[in-house]
Design a protein around this motif. Structure first.
Motif: not given
Ligand code: NDP
Ligand code: OXD
Length: 307
Positions: A137-140, A162-164, A173-179
């Motif tokens: 969770l998080g890809l920073g 959050r962003s692609s 994966f990104h964004g609420a829809d792909q969680l």
């Protein structure tokens, strides 16, 4: 022109040396009592001092840590740039800790510790790493650095941001829809999200229910991202197999908190990664040079997003 170092004297001494060599025209002060507030252009601190408004010429506020959730952003003067800590020491330590945590969870070390306590000699079936799905969770900065170190073990790696993003060897994966889709294919969940309004409480009962049965949690983000009661329930009802927590809420947990003695939980006292004075001083010097040259600062926080 002054740099106010609002932290421990040991690290202040290291910063002083590096500043004297690299930025001799910036005077470093370790105590706010010894500096004319009008002269302070740069401030490094873990949390903002109450009287930050007195530094009327403050230009850059450097966070001592990689996280900036401890700053009340709305109370910081608008013109001040907030910069999180980006330095090699933090990155290397987080790489070590995440590899340690993922391998420990993969190889059932939390369960074996409990077996040892009960003097039980019994092996547990362990899948190959290629069959274990590790999701971030998080890809920073820190998640990407940890992933780099995990690649040789050949886990199936995925991440949610959050962003692609596109990263070789990682299903992104990104964004609420792909969680939900991300969680459904994650056996070991590593949380390396910043604490923001959106991520507070994200590790809750619903999120756990979306993980496959037997999933494990490695939490290295921030304590308030985790619903600790929901975690205990998910461990007790057997849906989650184990958790390693480097962060809790509060820190430390009260003596009688069930997580302290839970047989499926390992806790470390927020030590996954610690700012290293020498490399941090070099990175701050580099950022001050960038600031003076009108260049973009490394680790500049987007005040709207909160990280
Ligand atoms: P970064 O800012 O580099 O990365 C943050 C990542 O989280 C990004 O990928 C970002 O997505 C993603 N993200 C943020 N908000 C959301 C959201 N609402 N939904 C989905 N994804 C989101 O941070 P770092 O990697 O440097 O650090 C992460 C955190 O680790 C720190 O904020 C700190 O809390 C914690 N930390 C813990 C330490 C410890 O010792 N336990 C030590 C150091 C840090 P996008 O890429 O799209 O922007
Ligand atoms: C950090 C931390 O944010 O230590 O650097 O948690």
């Amino acid at each position: 022109m002054a740099f106010l170092f609002n932290s421990d004297p040991v690290r202040a001494a290291v910063f002083r040396k590096v500043f004297a060599r690299e930025l001799p025209d910036v005077e470093l002060f370790h105590s706010s009592e010894c500096v004319d507030p009008e002269k302070v252009r740069y401030l490094l601190t873990w949390t903002a001092p109450d009287n930050i408004g007195r530094y009327r010429n403050l230009e850059v506020l450097f966070s001592l840590g990689a996280g900036v959730d401890q700053f009340k952003r709305e109370s910081l003067p608008r013109q001040v740039k907030l910069v999180r800590m980006v330095e090699d020491g933090i990155i290397r330590m987080m790489q070590e800790y995440v590899v340690l945590g993922v391998l420990s969870l993969h190889r059932d070390m939390v369960a074996y510790r409990e077996h040892q306590r009960c003097r039980t000699w019994r092996g547990l079936a362990a899948p190959q790493a290629t069959e274990r799905r590790v999701g971030f969770l998080g890809l920073g900065m820190l998640a990407q650095a940890a992933i780099e170190r995990l690649l040789p073990f050949r886990f199936a790696l995925a991440a949610w941001s959050r962003s692609s993003k596109e990263i070789e060897g990682v299903t992104c994966f990104h964004g609420a829809d792909q969680l939900a889709g991300f969680l459904a294919q994650t056996d070991i969940l590593v949380c390396l999200l910043p604490l923001t309004n959106e991520t507070r409480g994200i590790l809750d009962a619903e999120l756990f229910s979306r993980l496959p049965a037997g999933a494990r949690l490695l939490h290295v983000g921030r304590g308030p991202q985790l619903d600790q009661t929901a975690l205990v329930q998910a461990l007790d009802n057997g849906h989650l197999a184990a958790a390693m927590l480097d962060v809790t809420d509060p820190e430390p947990l009260p003596d009688d908190h069930p997580l302290w003695r839970h047989p499926k939980v390992a806790i470390t006292p927020h030590i996954a990664s610690v700012t290293q004075a020498d490399s941090a001083a070099k990175s701050v010097v580099d950022n001050i040079r960038r600031h003076r040259a009108g260049e973009e600062l490394i680790g500049l926080v987007d005040r709207t997003l909160g990280y």
